[in-house]
Design an enzyme around this catalytic site. Structure first.
Site, short mmCIF file in Angstrom:
data_model
loop_
_atom_site.label_atom_id
_atom_site.label_comp_id
_atom_site.label_asym_id
_atom_site.label_seq_id
_atom_site.Cartn_x
_atom_site.Cartn_y
_atom_site.Cartn_z
N GLY A 267 1.07 0.11 -1.53
CA GLY A 267 0.14 1.23 -0.36
C GLY A 267 0.00 0.32 0.72
O GLY A 267 0.66 -0.60 0.89
N HIS A 268 -0.67 0.32 1.21
CA HIS A 268 -1.34 -0.22 2.57
C HIS A 268 -2.23 -0.87 2.76
O HIS A 268 -3.19 -1.53 4.01
CB HIS A 268 -1.01 0.95 3.65
#
Length: 418
Positions: A260-261
């Site tokens: 993810g970020h």
């Protein structure tokens, strides 16, 4: 990403609107064009249970059950005593559903089976929408399967002006909300979206999508207050948690994030007259091979607003890119950001990174970051993903542009000289 403007998808079934209108006419629950329904009775709740299979739902994974959801919801919402809408074991295909209140008593949606999203038929950008329902519990061991893989190639990707696909679970204008136990997989866009909600407790859930899935934020907040997100696993193609405009008093603890970020404040400043963000506390989380770690992001050329009293503490990182970052040039609009960032703490951050600059503070020239404290950050540089870890760790550093920052404690990198 929590940034793109969204336009409703075109509905391809004219009967959907008629059914929603029927729900409004025959129940005290006021629907205004949205749908979803899922929650479970609180522990010890002795209220009535309304099983969707008693209202025509067929758990064969092929029969659209949205009518059964609406019929069951009318009964649950109209109950003068606490009531539960039950989704038993099975595979239930469902198009968009709007569960609207106010309801007469506490409501629970308990999901034991798997609910599968249709590919099309979305008149509004939500799959399941809960609205104006207070004292609400969504729980169970079941799964919401958004079937995002069917439309991701047609999605927004990195486009800045794009109409995002439907969110899997949206909660709007709600108070005293709890979500526990459930799993969301392969959402078309966001897994969860909280708008104008307060006193929210989300815990022990799983939000899962591949790293390459676009815009699949785990949980996005907008104008949310007193929110607790704890002890959950999030693997997404975007932010695990993104905290947007007007959100205050948010606690994030015990989250395993990756891929993810990372966990983000923002993006902020994209729209006019955005409300301030404050009182954000992220602690005891683990980031695994995320594209960003702990991030604050604001748009260039924004209007004035504030992001203050933000704490990131006791974070474990494993091969994380951009571990600590304030980016006030986010987006492609240009110009200085007018979002004031202040009173930010990064403390006891440890593990490994694949980025040589551990700390990247790229703040606004017009309103520089103030009161930023970086304390006890020990991250060993291990090179790019896929390469063998370097035994000695390697040299890393920091960038501090337009930021008043104090480094304290011990660090594994060269700190800013200005």
């Amino acid at each position: 990403m929590a940034n793109g403007r969204r336009l409703p998808a075109k509905a391809n079934d004219s009967k959907v609107g008629s059914l929603i209108l029927m729900a409004v006419v025959f129940s005290s629950c006021v629907a205004n064009g949205e749908n979803l329904g899922d929650r479970r009775g609180l522990s010890g709740n002795s209220g009535a249970v309304f099983d969707i299979t008693k209202f025509g739902a067929v758990g064969d994974g092929a029969t659209n059950t949205f009518k059964a959801f609406l019929k069951a919801w009318i009964q649950v919402c109209d109950s003068p005593a606490p009531a539960t809408l039950l989704v038993p074991t099975g595979q239930y295909l469902a198009g968009p559903v709007i569960f609207a209140g106010p309801c007469k008593s506490r409501v629970t949606v308990e999901v034991q089976g798997t609910i599968i999203a249709t590919t099309s038929g979305y008149a509004t950008p939500e799959w399941f929408l809960f609205e104006r329902v207070n004292d609400f519990l969504l729980t169970g061991t079941g799964t919401f399967n958004g079937k995002g893989e069917d439309i991701w190639k047609e999605g927004c990707g990195k486009k800045t002006n794009c109409n995002l696909p439907p969110t899997s679970l949206k909660f709007r204008n709600m108070k005293n909300l709890e979500v526990s136990g459930i799993t969301s997989v392969n959402s078309k866009a966001f897994h969860m979206f909280l708008v104008k909600t307060e006193f929210v407790n989300i815990h022990n859930i799983k939000l899962l999508a591949p790293a390459e899935s676009p815009n699949t934020d785990g949980i996005h907040l907008s104008n949310a207050d007193h929110v607790s997100i704890t002890n959950s696993k999030m693997a997404t193609g975007d932010d695990c948690v993104s905290i947007g405009r007007g959100s205050n008093n948010v606690t994030i603890q015990g989250i395993i994030c990756g891929p993810g970020h990372g966990i983000s404040i923002g993006s902020l400043g994209k729209y006019k007259n955005e409300e301030d963000v404050s009182g954000i506390h992220v602690s005891n989380c683990t980031m695994i091979e995320t594209d960003n770690g702990l991030r604050i992001k604001t748009w260039g050329g924004s209007g004035p607003s504030k992001a203050a009293d933000i704490k990131f503490e006791n974070i474990q990182m494993q091969s994380v890119k951009n571990p600590i970052i304030i980016d006030q040039n986010y987006g492609s609009r240009g110009g200085d950001s007018q979002v004031s960032v202040s009173d930010v703490l990064f403390s006891n951050i440890r593990g490994t990174t694949i980025t040589q600059n551990v700390v990247q503070l790229n703040c606004s020239k017009s309103v520089p970051c103030v009161g930023v404290n970086v304390v006890d950050v020990n991250l060993n540089y291990v090179g790019k993903k896929g390469k063998k870890f370097e035994a000695s760790g390697g040299l890393v550093g920091s960038v501090c542009d337009n930021a008043k920052v104090v480094f304290g404690g011990q660090h594994s990198f060269q700190t800013c000289t200005k």
